[in-house]
Design a protein around this motif. Structure first.
Motif, short mmCIF file in Angstrom:
data_model
loop_
_atom_site.label_atom_id
_atom_site.label_comp_id
_atom_site.label_asym_id
_atom_site.label_seq_id
_atom_site.Cartn_x
_atom_site.Cartn_y
_atom_site.Cartn_z
N THR A 1 0.84 -1.20 0.00
CA THR A 1 0.00 0.00 0.00
C THR A 1 0.87 1.25 0.00
OG1 THR A 1 -1.73 -1.15 1.19
CG2 THR A 1 -1.79 1.24 1.29
N LEU A 2 1.91 1.24 0.80
CA LEU A 2 2.80 2.39 0.88
C LEU A 2 3.43 2.68 -0.48
CD1 LEU A 2 4.43 4.48 2.58
CD2 LEU A 2 6.10 2.66 2.98
N LEU A 3 3.97 1.63 -1.11
CA LEU A 3 4.65 1.82 -2.39
C LEU A 3 3.69 2.33 -3.46
CD1 LEU A 3 6.82 -1.43 -2.45
CD2 LEU A 3 7.63 0.91 -2.06
N ARG A 4 2.51 1.74 -3.51
CA ARG A 4 1.58 2.08 -4.58
C ARG A 4 0.87 3.42 -4.32
NH1 ARG A 4 0.26 -2.08 -8.18
NH2 ARG A 4 -1.77 -1.13 -8.52
N GLU A 5 0.48 3.66 -3.07
CA GLU A 5 -0.37 4.83 -2.81
C GLU A 5 0.42 6.09 -2.45
OE1 GLU A 5 -3.58 3.85 -0.22
OE2 GLU A 5 -4.26 2.21 -1.52
N GLN A 6 1.60 5.93 -1.87
CA GLN A 6 2.36 7.14 -1.52
C GLN A 6 3.52 7.40 -2.46
OE1 GLN A 6 3.07 8.27 2.55
NE2 GLN A 6 1.71 6.68 3.32
N PHE A 7 4.05 6.36 -3.08
CA PHE A 7 5.21 6.58 -3.96
C PHE A 7 4.87 6.36 -5.44
CE2 PHE A 7 7.06 5.97 0.21
CZ PHE A 7 7.96 7.04 0.25
N ASP A 8 3.62 6.04 -5.73
CA ASP A 8 3.18 5.83 -7.11
C ASP A 8 4.03 4.79 -7.84
OD1 ASP A 8 1.18 7.72 -6.74
OD2 ASP A 8 2.41 9.35 -7.50
N LEU A 9 4.46 3.78 -7.10
CA LEU A 9 5.21 2.68 -7.71
C LEU A 9 4.23 1.52 -7.89
CD1 LEU A 9 8.52 2.90 -5.64
CD2 LEU A 9 8.09 3.74 -7.96
N TYR A 10 3.84 1.31 -9.13
CA TYR A 10 2.77 0.35 -9.41
C TYR A 10 3.29 -0.98 -9.96
CZ TYR A 10 0.02 4.54 -8.81
OH TYR A 10 -0.54 5.69 -8.30
N GLY A 11 4.63 -1.15 -9.95
CA GLY A 11 5.19 -2.40 -10.48
C GLY A 11 4.78 -3.60 -9.64
N ALA A 12 4.94 -3.50 -8.33
CA ALA A 12 4.51 -4.58 -7.44
C ALA A 12 2.98 -4.62 -7.48
CB ALA A 12 5.01 -4.34 -6.03
N LYS A 13 2.45 -5.80 -7.77
CA LYS A 13 1.01 -5.93 -7.97
C LYS A 13 0.32 -6.55 -6.75
CE LYS A 13 1.18 -4.80 -12.39
NZ LYS A 13 2.51 -4.18 -12.31
N GLU A 14 -0.95 -6.21 -6.58
CA GLU A 14 -1.73 -6.92 -5.58
C GLU A 14 -2.52 -8.01 -6.29
OE1 GLU A 14 -3.73 -4.84 -2.55
OE2 GLU A 14 -4.59 -6.68 -1.73
N GLY A 15 -2.04 -9.25 -6.15
CA GLY A 15 -2.76 -10.37 -6.75
C GLY A 15 -3.74 -10.92 -5.74
N CYS A 16 -3.21 -11.53 -4.69
CA CYS A 16 -4.07 -12.18 -3.70
C CYS A 16 -4.24 -11.33 -2.44
CB CYS A 16 -3.48 -13.54 -3.33
SG CYS A 16 -1.87 -13.40 -2.52
N GLY A 17 -3.20 -10.58 -2.09
CA GLY A 17 -3.24 -9.78 -0.87
C GLY A 17 -3.02 -10.57 0.40
N VAL A 18 -2.75 -11.86 0.27
CA VAL A 18 -2.59 -12.69 1.47
C VAL A 18 -1.34 -13.57 1.44
CG1 VAL A 18 -5.02 -12.69 2.12
CG2 VAL A 18 -4.17 -14.44 0.53
N GLY A 19 -0.35 -13.18 0.64
CA GLY A 19 0.90 -13.92 0.67
C GLY A 19 0.94 -15.20 -0.13
N GLU A 20 0.02 -15.36 -1.08
CA GLU A 20 -0.05 -16.62 -1.81
C GLU A 20 0.51 -16.57 -3.23
OE1 GLU A 20 -1.15 -19.48 -0.66
OE2 GLU A 20 -1.98 -18.80 1.26
N CYS A 21 0.60 -15.38 -3.84
CA CYS A 21 0.87 -15.35 -5.28
C CYS A 21 2.22 -14.75 -5.67
CB CYS A 21 -0.24 -14.58 -6.00
SG CYS A 21 -0.16 -12.78 -5.78
#
Ligand code: FES
Ligand code: FES
Length: 159
Positions: free
Chosen positions: A26-46
């Protein structure tokens, strides 16, 4: 209650205000606009959210942002050279057809980088172990493994 953290992000010293429930993703995507890391599962599975923290590949969706205070964080955005030249791992993924839809690719590349930073000449088994937390729906993994082998040879100057 937000806290201020300071860390090194892709080689630059940065700070941020984070709440205890914020993940590193969340920090990387929402505060630093770094969208490379994706949210696939959100629970450590993907593994789609994989970044490197203090040399280790981690699932950014699981890591509380507060825990990177004082750490070195590397994301896919930090890999290419300033002139845009791709990192040898990125170039190998392109050259060997290891990218299809691309959703898993940033996480795969960061897992590969964490491996090769510590083990420049891994066996195929070690490569497969390093990416076992990264799911790919498209490629069947063969091209990804071959790309990492190719990148390892390139980084060692043996190809
Ligand atoms: S989004 Fe983090 S492991 Fe799937
Ligand atoms: S290239 Fe589509 S999920 Fe891996």
């Amino acid at each position: 209650m937000k806290e201020t953290i300071h860390f090194v992000l892709n080689g630059l010293e940065v700070s941020a205000e984070v709440a205890p429930h914020h993940s590193l993703l969340t920090l990387l995507r929402e505060q630093f606009d770094l969208y490379g890391a994706k949210e696939g599962c959100g629970v450590g599975e993907c593994g789609a959210c994989t970044v490197i923290v203090d040399g280790l590949a981690v699932n950014a969706c699981l890591l509380p942002a507060l825990e990177v205070d004082g750490a070195r964080v590397e994301t896919i955005e930090g890999l290419a050279a300033p002139d845009g030249t791709l990192h040898p791992i990125q170039q190998a993924f392109v050259d060997l057809g290891a990218i299809q839809c691309g959703f898993c690719t940033p996480g795969m590349v960061m897992s590969a980088k964490a491996l090769l930073d510590h083990n420049p000449s891994p066996s195929e088994e070690e490569i497969r172990t390093a990416i076992e937390g990264n799911l790919c729906r498209c490629t069947g993994y063969h091209q990804i493994v071959e790309a990492i082998k190719h990148a390892a040879r390139n980084l060692q100057g043996t190809e």
